[in-house]
Design a protein around this motif. Structure first.
Motif, mmCIF file in Angstrom:
data_model
loop_
_atom_site.group_PDB
_atom_site.id
_atom_site.type_symbol
_atom_site.label_atom_id
_atom_site.label_comp_id
_atom_site.label_asym_id
_atom_site.label_seq_id
_atom_site.Cartn_x
_atom_site.Cartn_y
_atom_site.Cartn_z
ATOM 1 N N ASP A 32 0.816 -1.210 0.000
ATOM 2 C CA ASP A 32 0.000 0.000 0.000
ATOM 3 C C ASP A 32 0.852 1.264 0.000
ATOM 4 O O ASP A 32 0.368 2.348 0.332
ATOM 5 C CB ASP A 32 -0.956 0.005 1.202
ATOM 6 N N GLY A 62 0.697 10.420 3.579
ATOM 7 C CA GLY A 62 0.361 9.015 3.730
ATOM 8 C C GLY A 62 -1.088 8.699 3.444
ATOM 9 O O GLY A 62 -1.772 9.411 2.700
ATOM 10 N N ASP A 63 -1.561 7.624 4.080
ATOM 11 C CA ASP A 63 -2.929 7.164 3.823
ATOM 12 C C ASP A 63 -3.976 7.864 4.682
ATOM 13 O O ASP A 63 -5.151 7.511 4.653
ATOM 14 C CB ASP A 63 -3.013 5.642 4.014
ATOM 15 N N ARG A 98 1.622 4.857 6.898
ATOM 16 C CA ARG A 98 1.546 3.954 5.754
ATOM 17 C C ARG A 98 1.056 4.707 4.521
ATOM 18 O O ARG A 98 0.529 5.817 4.609
ATOM 19 C CB ARG A 98 0.612 2.783 6.055
ATOM 20 N N GLY A 99 1.206 4.043 3.367
ATOM 21 C CA GLY A 99 0.726 4.629 2.125
ATOM 22 C C GLY A 99 1.493 5.857 1.697
ATOM 23 O O GLY A 99 0.956 6.714 0.988
ATOM 24 N N GLY A 129 -2.707 -4.437 2.327
ATOM 25 C CA GLY A 129 -1.475 -3.711 2.591
ATOM 26 C C GLY A 129 -0.220 -4.543 2.564
ATOM 27 O O GLY A 129 0.865 -4.022 2.313
#
Length: 441
Positions: free
Chosen positions: A34, A63-64, A78-79, A346
């Motif tokens: 992800d 990010g996410d 993350r992301g 993810g």
């Protein structure tokens, strides 16, 4: 209360690695399905409101949009998009979250999150944790530590002693401390004011020991022969540094419980508010709400816990805003004790969307042992102590009760449940049965 596992030095795991530690950090990102992942170390889990807002900003812009809490009281973003590493470092550096780029992955320090707040501990270990962080960042040798090496400061209530730390410091009385290396068979008694320095010298001695045997050890438990000889060496180094210590038998420490969600009582009234993040994830909106409550009703501080929760010092009532935002503020929430790795989509190694399955199998309320859902046999982020282990396989889920103490007391429960075609109610019943049967048999 159960006690922490006893000495297991004879079972040290020999290090046979042929590569360096690839544990992610803020400056060394990890490539996930992800997007990139950054792990931001938060020593003792303590954040100012300004630092929390810097993380919020990074999660939203880079990010996410969510903040992922870890089992060491850290934050993962993350992301993350390609090429954002420099901007991320600038944002976090400006907030004081990167005091030393060379040490950012080794600042792994946990401490009793309620220490100094509710009057229960033997001493306030939060200042000890802060002092160790300062000493770590000033030590050239400490840069050689693995990103997995962990320091723990327990104020006497026992909440840190079962977290599997490499160096555990537990307060004894108001002026003393006991330092244990790994699961070691011996320990050292020192003055509390000397505990941070003793912890650093222990880590540096570990690095020298690993270098002498030409082994790529990342953890104390991996030293061939265990930590007994190392404890004697640390005592010698403390003496050379002018620090008095005494060798003591391995302590049989009682394991304390993590803080439940809700208002935490102090000696003179409410001391803090404890909350949990469902499955360890907070959206940007939820995080912003926590910061607002900390600023408006508390002292502006947030303390992240190894149980993927947050302590808000000085906040005396949960109100309705946090619960309405989906944050757990009640000790009877069904989310209590439920955890999961990131799973699909993810993680490429995951065999299932474990978060969706965990949510679908959620019971009516907390019951028995914690349960942790893993997308594969690596069990990333699993809890310590005893827990119900739900692991995705190619054919379904395998359920077992893990934890040395529980196996000794109750044996082991194993079962398997197919993932395909099983109604959520049946899935929930199987997991609930494992959690409750495990503590009663």
């Amino acid at each position: 209360m159960p006690t922490a596992p006893g000495p297991r030095d004879a079972g040290a795991i020999p290090a046979t690695r042929d590569r360096g530690d690839s544990c992610p950090g803020t400056l060394r990102l990890h490539a996930a399905d992800d997007g990139a992942l950054a792990r931001v170390r938060i020593p003792a889990g303590v954040l100012t409101a300004g630092q929390a807002l810097a993380l919020w900003d990074a999660a939203q812009r880079l990010g996410d949009g969510s903040l992922h809490l870890t089992s060491r009281g850290n934050v993962q973003l993350r992301g993350l998009g390609e090429g954002c590493d420099r901007e991320l470092a600038d944002v976090l550096g400006a907030a004081g979250l990167l005091p030393s780029p060379r040490h950012e992955r080794v600042r792994n320090i946990v401490a009793s999150p309620l220490s100094g707040l509710d009057g229960r501990g033997e001493a306030d270990v939060q200042p000890w944790a802060r002092e160790l962080d300062r000493l770590l960042c000033a030590s050239d040798a400490a840069t050689g530590l693995s990103g997995r090496f962990l320091f723990a400061f327990d104020d006497g209530r026992g909440d840190m002693v079962a977290l599997g730390a490499d160096v555990t410091v537990r307060a004894t009385g108001r002026v003393g401390a006991v330092l244990r290396l790994g699961p070691g068979g011996t320990a050292l008694s020192v003055r509390g004011e000397d505990a941070p320095r003793a912890a650093l010298l222990a880590a540096e001695a570990f690095l020298d020991a690993a270098r002498d045997i030409e082994a790529r050890c990342w953890r104390m438990s991996e030293l061939p022969g265990g930590s007994r000889e190392l404890t004697v060496e640390v005592a010698s180094r403390l003496r050379a540094d002018g620090i008095h210590s005494e060798l003591v038998p391995a302590p049989a420490w009682t394991v304390g419980d993590p803080p439940l969600p809700g208002v935490v009582a102090g000696p003179e009234g409410p001391a803090a508010l404890s909350v949990l993040a469902p499955l360890g994830v907070l959206t940007a909106a939820q995080w912003r709400q926590l910061v607002a409550v900390a600023e408006q009703n508390g002292n502006g501080e947030l303390r992240l816990t190894p149980w993927r929760g947050v302590i808000l010092p000085g906040v005396g009532a949960p109100g309705t805003a946090l619960a309405s935002a989906g944050i757990v503020t009640s000790p009877v929430s069904p989310w209590l004790g439920v955890g999961a790795c990131i799973g699909r989509p993810g993680c490429a190694k995951s065999l299932a969307d474990v978060r969706a399955d965990a949510a679908a199998a959620l019971g009516p309320g907390p019951s028995g042992l914690p349960v942790y859902w893993s997308g594969c046999e690596r069990r990333c982020g699993h809890p310590h102590g005893d827990w119900v282990d739900v692991v995705a396989t190619a054919d379904g889920y395998d359920i077992s009760v893990r934890g040395e103490m529980h196996r000794e007391m109750h044996g082991e429960i194993r079962g398997e449940m197919p993932r395909t075609g099983m109604p959520p109610s049946e899935l929930a019943a199987l997991v609930a049965a494992a959690r409750t049967t495990a503590v009663t048999r």
